[in-house]
Design an enzyme around this catalytic site. Structure first.
Site, PDB file in Angstrom:
ATOM      1  N   ARG A   1     -13.655  -4.680  -5.948  1.00  0.00           N
ATOM      2  CA  ARG A   1     -13.977  -5.908  -5.051  1.00  0.00           C
ATOM      3  C   ARG A   1     -14.290  -5.199  -3.563  1.00  0.00           C
ATOM      4  O   ARG A   1     -13.858  -4.252  -3.479  1.00  0.00           O
ATOM      5  CB  ARG A   1     -12.663  -6.642  -5.230  1.00  0.00           C
TER       6      ARG A   1
ATOM      7  N   TRP B   1     -13.936  -4.750   0.001  1.00  0.00           N
ATOM      8  CA  TRP B   1     -12.844  -4.913   1.039  1.00  0.00           C
ATOM      9  C   TRP B   1     -13.267  -5.180   2.557  1.00  0.00           C
ATOM     10  O   TRP B   1     -14.258  -4.593   2.911  1.00  0.00           O
ATOM     11  CB  TRP B   1     -12.110  -3.355   1.241  1.00  0.00           C
TER      12      TRP B   1
ATOM     13  N   ASP C   1      -6.483  -2.160  -5.986  1.00  0.00           N
ATOM     14  CA  ASP C   1      -7.606  -1.319  -4.976  1.00  0.00           C
ATOM     15  C   ASP C   1      -7.379   0.148  -5.063  1.00  0.00           C
ATOM     16  O   ASP C   1      -7.295   0.721  -3.866  1.00  0.00           O
ATOM     17  CB  ASP C   1      -7.368  -1.958  -3.622  1.00  0.00           C
TER      18      ASP C   1
ATOM     19  N   GLN D   1       0.938  -1.207   0.088  1.00  0.00           N
ATOM     20  CA  GLN D   1      -0.202  -0.022  -0.118  1.00  0.00           C
ATOM     21  C   GLN D   1       0.922   1.127   0.010  1.00  0.00           C
ATOM     22  O   GLN D   1       1.807   1.175   0.849  1.00  0.00           O
ATOM     23  CB  GLN D   1      -0.876  -0.049   1.281  1.00  0.00           C
TER      24      GLN D   1
END
Ligand SMILES: *[C@@H]1O[C@H](CO)[C@@H](O)[C@H](O)[C@H]1NC(C)=O
Ligand SMILES: *[C@@H]1O[C@H](CO)[C@@H](O)[C@H](O)[C@H]1NC(C)=O
Ligand SMILES: *[C@@H]1O[C@H](CO)[C@@H](O)[C@H](O)[C@H]1NC(C)=O
Length: 352
Positions: free
Chosen positions: A247, A249, A185, A141
């Protein structure tokens, strides 16, 4: 006939040029950021200009001259703030010349937010024509823009990263006529009320455009209207057929280990894509579960309407995805996403 068309083309491109508005000098009263400046009263970095502002309720602005400014910038002052970047065309991200960049991932920084190149922890914030990049790259991330404010507008800006580029975490926020790039993401958050209009979204590799982690059955949503999803320049070959609208989370699925935020249960996802043109070659499912072992699809509302483009040919959506009718789609608007008072804080000249 050929000659007439030719003249028409020239005339139309002329129209385009005259409609482009430049902003190449500071608005009256703005603090000035200029790389390498020795001029008194100017600042050589965005953070120095931000730190010079009084922490009161006054409205302030900052203008950034062309350059790449390598640092993290965190903004917490109370009063309204607008940041303007130098550009020859305010209507788009394409001519932006001011870039703030840093390369830090959440593992080193301690949290997603702490890795952010630009961190907005204040309400009433606007930014025009600035690029914000997290240059960390693949593997973890690494947030470019971490957004926790309410009534925040991001106009004609470029946001660049790979995993988790934009943390649209909380508050009412709009992203208009800009560019957002990533693979995994890359537009995500838990309580954001966000509207995205007229952006180009660039896919850099295999992954998911959104990962909504809506934390309860509240009114928050991510509404996308009239965006174009393209293959980013320099994209990895695994961008092909391995990218999805989103998607769901789940905190537990995502924050195992270094990011443990124990006790938060997550009911994932409300994401609506309207009028999207997809040229990036998507997976034919268009939407994905979180993972095989943790699908998180029980409560999701993942919907699209009027999706077109070669990237979605042969689409075959899973049962947890919804295709909206025109009348159903009409319920999802900037107003439904960020509130019916949006005209009081959104720059409506950018609304798509
Ligand atoms: C400004 O004041 C707010 C509210 O008291 C505080 O949260 C924030 O840290 C302060 N920011 C700065 C730069 O002093
Ligand atoms: C996609 O390709 C890049 C470059 O080879 C790699 O680093 C990345 O891990 C790949 N992504 C996935 C999900 O396999
Ligand atoms: C479908 O989306 C395209 C691309 O945004 C747009 O040009 C077109 O007007 C839309 N059609 C309808 C019926 O909304």
């Amino acid at each position: 006939m050929f000659r007439v068309l030719n003249y028409l083309t020239i005339y139309l491109s002329f129209l385009h040029i005259v409609h482009a508005t430049s902003r190449t000098s500071p608005p009256t009263g703005a603090k000035i950021v200029r790389a390498g400046t020795a001029n008194s009263g100017e600042f050589s970095t965005p953070s120095a200009a931000v730190n010079s502002l009084p922490n009161d309720s006054s409205s302030q602005s900052i203008f950034i001259y062309p350059g790449t400014y390598t640092e993290q910038v965190s903004i917490t002052r109370v009063g309204p703030l607008t940041i303007y970047g130098y550009t020859t065309d305010t209507s788009t991200y394409k001519n932006n010349q001011a870039t703030i960049q840093f390369g830090l991932d959440a593992g080193q920084a301690g949290s997603d937010d702490a890795s952010g190149t630009l961190r907005i922890h204040k309400d009433n914030f606007k930014m025009y024509n600035v690029n914000v990049k997290n240059t960390f790259g693949v593997g973890s991330q690494a947030i470019a823009l971490s957004q926790y404010g309410d009534r925040v507008g991001i106009y004609g800006c470029g946001l660049y990263g790979y995993q988790d580029t934009l943390l649209a975490e909380q508050g009412a926020q709009v992203y208009l006529r800009g560019y957002i790039e990533g693979a995994t993401d890359f537009i995500f958050g838990q309580r954001g009320q966000a509207y995205f209009g007229g952006n180009t979204i660039g896919v850099k590799g295999a992954g998911w455009v959104t990962a909504s982690g809506r934390s309860s059955d509240d009114s928050t949503s991510y509404v996308f209207n009239a965006n174009t999803i393209v293959t980013a320049s320099g994209a990895f070959s695994n961008a092909t057929s391995r990218q999805y609208f989103g998607r769901p989370w789940s905190n537990y699925a995502k924050y195992v280990g270094i990011h443990a935020r124990s006790g938060e249960a997550h009911i994932p996802g409300r994401v609506i894509f309207k009028n999207t043109v997809v040229t990036a070659p998507f997976n034919t499912a268009l939407w994905s579960e979180w993972s095989t072992s943790t699908p998180n699809t029980d409560h999701v509302f993942f919907a699209d309407y009027n999706t077109s483009g070669g990237g979605v040919s042969g689409a075959s959506r899973p049962s947890f995805a919804t295709v909206l009718s025109a009348s159903q789609a009409a319920a999802y608007t900037i107003s439904s996403a960020v509130g019916s008072d949006y005209t009081s804080w959104v720059d409506t000249s950018y609304v798509v």
